[in-house]
Design a protein around this motif. Structure first.
Motif, short mmCIF file in Angstrom:
data_model
loop_
_atom_site.label_atom_id
_atom_site.label_comp_id
_atom_site.label_asym_id
_atom_site.label_seq_id
_atom_site.Cartn_x
_atom_site.Cartn_y
_atom_site.Cartn_z
N ASP A 315 0.84 -1.20 0.00
CA ASP A 315 0.00 0.00 0.00
C ASP A 315 0.88 1.25 0.00
O ASP A 315 0.65 2.20 -0.76
CB ASP A 315 -0.88 0.06 1.26
N GLN A 338 -8.46 7.39 9.45
CA GLN A 338 -8.24 5.93 9.44
C GLN A 338 -7.41 5.56 8.20
O GLN A 338 -7.97 5.38 7.10
CB GLN A 338 -9.57 5.19 9.44
N LYS A 340 -5.87 2.95 6.85
CA LYS A 340 -6.10 1.79 5.99
C LYS A 340 -7.38 1.96 5.15
O LYS A 340 -7.42 1.58 3.98
CB LYS A 340 -6.16 0.51 6.85
N THR A 341 -8.41 2.56 5.76
CA THR A 341 -9.65 2.79 5.01
C THR A 341 -9.40 3.77 3.87
O THR A 341 -9.81 3.55 2.73
CB THR A 341 -10.75 3.36 5.95
N VAL A 342 -8.70 4.86 4.18
CA VAL A 342 -8.40 5.85 3.15
C VAL A 342 -7.57 5.19 2.03
O VAL A 342 -7.85 5.34 0.85
CB VAL A 342 -7.64 7.06 3.74
N ASN A 344 -7.41 2.05 1.13
CA ASN A 344 -8.22 1.13 0.33
C ASN A 344 -9.08 1.86 -0.69
O ASN A 344 -9.19 1.46 -1.84
CB ASN A 344 -9.13 0.29 1.23
N TRP A 345 -9.71 2.95 -0.25
CA TRP A 345 -10.57 3.70 -1.18
C TRP A 345 -9.77 4.35 -2.29
O TRP A 345 -10.19 4.38 -3.45
CB TRP A 345 -11.40 4.74 -0.41
N LEU A 375 -16.31 9.08 3.52
CA LEU A 375 -15.87 8.07 4.49
C LEU A 375 -16.45 8.34 5.88
O LEU A 375 -16.73 7.41 6.63
CB LEU A 375 -14.33 8.01 4.53
N LYS A 376 -16.67 9.62 6.19
CA LYS A 376 -17.28 9.95 7.49
C LYS A 376 -18.73 9.44 7.55
O LYS A 376 -19.16 8.90 8.55
CB LYS A 376 -17.26 11.47 7.71
N ASP A 379 -18.56 5.75 7.98
CA ASP A 379 -18.05 5.37 9.30
C ASP A 379 -19.10 5.55 10.39
O ASP A 379 -19.14 4.80 11.36
CB ASP A 379 -16.81 6.22 9.60
N GLY A 385 -22.26 0.45 3.09
CA GLY A 385 -21.10 0.27 2.22
C GLY A 385 -21.50 0.24 0.76
O GLY A 385 -20.81 0.77 -0.11
N LYS A 389 -20.64 3.21 -2.50
CA LYS A 389 -20.08 3.06 -3.85
C LYS A 389 -20.89 3.90 -4.86
O LYS A 389 -20.34 4.54 -5.74
CB LYS A 389 -20.12 1.59 -4.29
#
Ligand code: ADP
Ligand code: MG
Ligand code: ZN
Length: 475
Positions: A315, A338, A340-342, A344-345, A375-376, A379, A385, A389
């Motif tokens: 990553d 976050q 890892k979330t950022v 991934n997106w 993302l907020k 979250d 989810g 998208k």
């Protein structure tokens, strides 16, 4: 019989200065032929070259980025040869005393660190361009490129595979781009590479005779050409023959290299110090000034992403692949913390979108702020989810914020049990067979029921809540 390939690369990077290395002519690409020329770059008698300081600035930065020693004194030399694209009959380059020496670059090959030595970095001028008439037996020459600054980076013969050669080049290019000193575009010729290739029996220490392969104008072709050249040399070796030291031309259409000319030795070029240019002196102040202007480099940034954000190396590598992408990531992270979330997106949805639309990150239709906004909402369970998208795509199409889109389209996730309850009842009532099988032990059918409820609510029901309710009602 096993062989070890030995590879050393010579890279020419065109420097992004506004003017040429020894005159005030523009370096802009695409002007009508011979309009960016003057007596100096045309090589008229009696003119004197004046060194462009920016070229030295840029080369010092590259030298520092590759851990080279910047020499307090270096010299320009004349490399003499005749060719119609070289009006002076010599190219001004550096030879015996280059500006930088003894550096290295660490690359990553399948998770293993590999250090590639950098022999030297020097400055030189580019030649002009011949344009061959397709219909008549004539050629024309465009001297706009004559005198455009180049930096040559010569590696030690430390590379042992075509893949490592590609990785080394990619890493060099990333650094050039981070420093903002070259476009590093192979297809457009602002980043060129010659590959020196030899083989030796596995375990041997003495290198074999090398060939130098030219005309490599994409990363894919560099690797292919080296691969081909290794195979060709193996065959010669196994036939009891001897590799001839020569310059070979890669023919991309044929997928092979062909002999171009015998290898010149340095004495063929009758190098001598250019009497028109003073020795170049670089003091510590100059070096430190350049160091203070340098951005965080890709390798350092990658390490920081792994240690500070706990990101996997793969990553961190993708995100630091360009300065702009890494900035995007950090801008987004500043508003949604976050990592890892950022990551991934960005690596999934965002890069996918940019790729599909042929855009680079600078022209992303979704800003870091909007992505963080999305993302907020996700979250805090405002949207599911799946809906996220959809919202992401709508953001890309309209440029609106996630909150606005969710509001306008009524996409807020429904977690209120009283709203979901009747729908769950309808689904249960409508599928008596499945209910019986579920109660008879086929617990896998839970997914089916959740899917039905989600479908009825157009994806808006909170799947966690739906799951809980179904479990209670189905027993
Ligand atoms: P030249 O101008 O003669 O090509 P350079 O010093 O500019 O010489 O470049 C030589 C390049 O060839 C370097 O990148 C070096 O690492 C590489 N090289 C030298 N010997 C070998 C060898 N036996 N096999 C493969 N590469 C080699
Ligand atoms: Mg060479
Ligand atoms: Zn000029």
């Amino acid at each position: 019989m096993e062989f070890t390939p030995v590879i050393g690369l010579e890279v020419h990077a065109q420097l992004k200065t506004l003017t040429k290395i020894f005159c005030g002519c523009s370096t802009a690409f695409g002007a009508p032929p011979n309009t960016h020329t003057c007596p100096v770059c045309l090589g008229m008698p009696g003119v004197l070259p004046v060194l462009n300081k920016k070229v030295v600035d840029y080369t010092i930065k590259m030298a520092l980025a590759t851990h080279c020693t910047v020499q307090p004194e270096s010299r320009f030399a004349r490399k003499n040869y005749f060719y119609p694209d070289l009006p002076k009959g010599y190219q001004i380059s550096q030879y015996e005393l280059p500006i930088a020496t003894d550096g290295h670059l660490d690359i990553d090959i399948d998770g293993q660190a590999l250090r590639i030595g950098i022999t030297r970095i020097h400055m030189e001028e580019d030649a002009g361009k011949l344009i061959h008439d397709p219909d008549r037996p004539i050629s024309r020459v465009d001297l706009n490129r004559t005198g455009v600054p180049l930096m040559e980076i010569v590696s030690e013969p430390d590379i042992r595979s075509p893949g490592a050669a590609g990785e080394y080049l990619r890493q060099l290019r990333t650094i050039l781009r981070y420093l903002g000193i070259s476009d590093g575009n192979m297809e457009e010729g602002s980043f060129r590479c010659d590959a020196n290739v030899s083989i030796m029996p596995a375990g041997a220490t003495a290198f074999g005779t090398r060939t130098e392969v030219k005309n490599l104008n994409s990363f894919k072709h560099v690797e292919k050409a080296i691969y081909y050249e290794i195979a060709r040399q193996k065959e010669i070796f196994l036939d009891g023959g001897q590799v001839v030291q020569e310059t070979r031309l890669w023919q991309p259409d044929q997928g092979r290299t062909v002999s171009m000319r015998g290898k010149e030795d340095a004495h063929d070029y009758r190098y001598f110090p250019d009497p028109d240019l003073l020795p170049l002196e670089v003091d510590t102040d100059w070096i430190e000034r350049m160091r203070s202007q340098m951005p965080e480099l890709p390798n350092d940034r990658k390490t920081r992403y792994m240690t500070d954000y706990g990101l996997p190396s793969a990553d961190a590598r993708v995100l630091t692949g360009s300065r702009e992408l890494a900035d995007y990531f950090e801008d987004c992270l500043a508003q949604f913390t976050q990592p890892k979330t950022v990551a991934n997106w960005i690596m999934g949805d965002l890069l996918g979108l940019l790729n599909a639309r042929g855009l680079d990150i600078d022209h992303s239709p979704v800003t870091p702020e909007s992505l963080a906004g999305l993302l907020k909402l996700l979250d805090t369970d405002v949207i599911s989810g799946k809906i996220a998208k959809t919202v992401f795509e709508a953001m890309a199409d309209t440029g609106k914020s996630a909150a606005t889109i969710v509001e306008e389209k009524g996409l807020v996730q429904v977690s209120d049990t009283s709203a979901i309850d009747p729908i769950v009842d309808t689904v249960i009532a409508g599928h008596p067979d499945e209910v019986e099988r579920y109660r008879g032990g086929q617990k896998k059918l839970m997914g089916f029921f959740v899917g039905q409820v989600m479908k009825e609510t157009k994806g808006k029901a909170n799947p966690k809540v739906v799951n809980k309710m179904l479990r209670k009602k189905l027993g």
